[in-house]
Write a protein that holds these residues in place. Structure first.
Motif: not given
Length: 293
Positions: A220-239
Motif C-alpha cells: 500500500h505504501l509503494l502504491r501511495k508513494f509512487e502515485s504521490q511522488v512519481g517514483t519508488t521509495v527506493h529510488r527516492y531514498i537513493l536520489q
C-alpha cells in the motif's frame, strides 16, 4: 515575432552557461522526464497543455499561465497528459551564485524559492494583468538572451532582475492561496514518510522498516508513494542520498566521508550510483567544482 519561435527539446538537465538559460518548447508528443533535481533555480511557465507538476510530496494541477518555482534541491517532475493539446512552456534556469549576487542587502531575489518561508508554494497563479506582464518580461528576456547585439547582455540582466522582483512580489502575495489549494494535493502518510526519509537518509532505510514504522502495508505504501511522488521509495531514498552527497562534495568534503555520511553501505555502491546518476565519478565532480577539469 521572435517570441513565437521554439527550440528543439532536450532532456539535458545541466546548465551550459554560468548565468542563466531560457528556452521555449513545444511538443506534440509525450516527452516526460523522470523525477530529478537541479543544481540551479528553475522558473517554469505553462503556456498550453494539461500538466500535473510534482515537487517532492505535492502534486500541483497546473493551468495555462501558471508558474512553477523550483529550488535546487527539490525533486520534481512534470507529468503531461498524453492525449491533451500540444504541450508548450517557457523554462528559465538560473545559476545559484549568479542570482544571489544580483540580490541586494534589502532585496533577496531568491526568497520566492525558499521553502522555509511561511506559506511557501511552488505554484504561482497570478492575476491576469500581473501574469501577462510576467510573460511579457520572459519573452523579452528570451529575445535579449539569444541576441549578440550591443548592450543586450546588460539589458537581459536588467530583464532578469525585473522578472525576479515581480515573481518575488507575486510569491509574497498570500491572496492567491485559496485559488491554489483546490489544485494542490498531498498525502498525510506520504508526507510523514518523506519527512522521515529526509531526516534519516544517512541511516539504513528499507521499505519494510518504513511500512512498519508508519503502520501501513509495504504494498500500500509503494502504491501511495509512487502515485504521490512519481517514483519508488527506493529510488527516492537513493536520489536524496546522492543530492546530499553532491552538496557535501561541492562543499569540500572528501568522497569517502560523503559516502559514509549519506548512508551508502560501501564506497563501491556510492561510486556506481553517483556515476550512473550524474555521468561523472565523485572525484571527477569534485575536480569540476574546483575548476580543475
Amino acid at each position: 515575432m521572435a517570441g513565437n519561435n521554439y527550440q528543439p527539446y532536450t532532456r539535458r538537465q545541466t546548465m551550459i552557461r554560468k548565468d542563466f538559460e531560457i528556452y521555449r518548447y513545444r511538443s506534440s508528443y509525450l516527452n516526460e522526464v523522470e523525477l530529478h533535481h537541479h543544481d540551479f533555480y528553475e522558473v517554469y511557465l505553462l503556456l498550453r497543455g494539461e500538466v500535473a507538476y510534482t515537487v517532492e510530496n505535492h502534486i500541483y494541477n497546473m493551468r495555462p499561465g501558471d508558474l512553477m518555482l523550483v529550488s535546487p534541491l527539490e525533486l520534481h517532475q512534470a507529468r503531461i497528459k498524453p492525449d491533451g493539446d500540444a504541450y508548450e512552456r517557457i523554462v528559465l534556469w538560473i545559476d545559484r551564485g549568479y542570482l544571489e549576487n544580483l540580490s541586494s542587502p534589502r532585496t533577496s531575489l531568491t526568497r520566492c524559492f525558499d521553502t522555509t518561508v511561511p506559506g511557501h508554494t511552488n505554484l504561482l497563479r497570478l492575476p491576469g494583468t500581473q501574469s501577462a506582464e510576467i510573460r511579457r518580461v520572459l519573452e523579452r528576456l528570451r529575445e535579449l538572451h539569444s541576441s549578440t547585439a550591443y548592450g543586450n547582455d546588460l539589458l537581459a540582466q536588467c530583464s532578469l532582475m525585473e522578472l525576479m522582483v515581480g515573481l518575488n512580489q507575486g510569491a509574497a502575495d498570500r491572496s492567491m492561496e485559496k485559488s491554489l489549494s483546490a489544485d494542490t494535493s498531498s498525502d498525510q502518510v506520504v508526507d510523514a514518510v518523506l519527512s522521515y526519509i529526509n531526516a534519516h537518509y544517512s541511516e539504513p532505510l528499507t521499505l519494510d522498516a518504513l511500512a512498519e514504522r508508519f503502520f501501513i502495508s509495504k504494498y500500500h505504501l509503494l502504491r501511495k508513494f509512487e502515485s504521490q511522488v512519481g517514483t519508488t521509495v527506493h529510488r527516492y531514498i537513493l536520489q536524496k542520498r546522492l543530492l546530499n552527497a553532491k552538496q557535501l562534495l561541492a562543499g569540500g568534503v572528501a568522497p569517502s566521508e560523503a559516502c559514509a555520511y549519506c548512508g551508502f553501505g560501501d564506497y563501491a555502491n556510492f561510486y556506481r550510483a553517483f556515476r550512473s546518476e550524474y555521468g561523472v565519478t565523485p572525484r571527477q565532480y569534485v575536480q569540476s567544482t574546483r575548476g580543475d577539469g
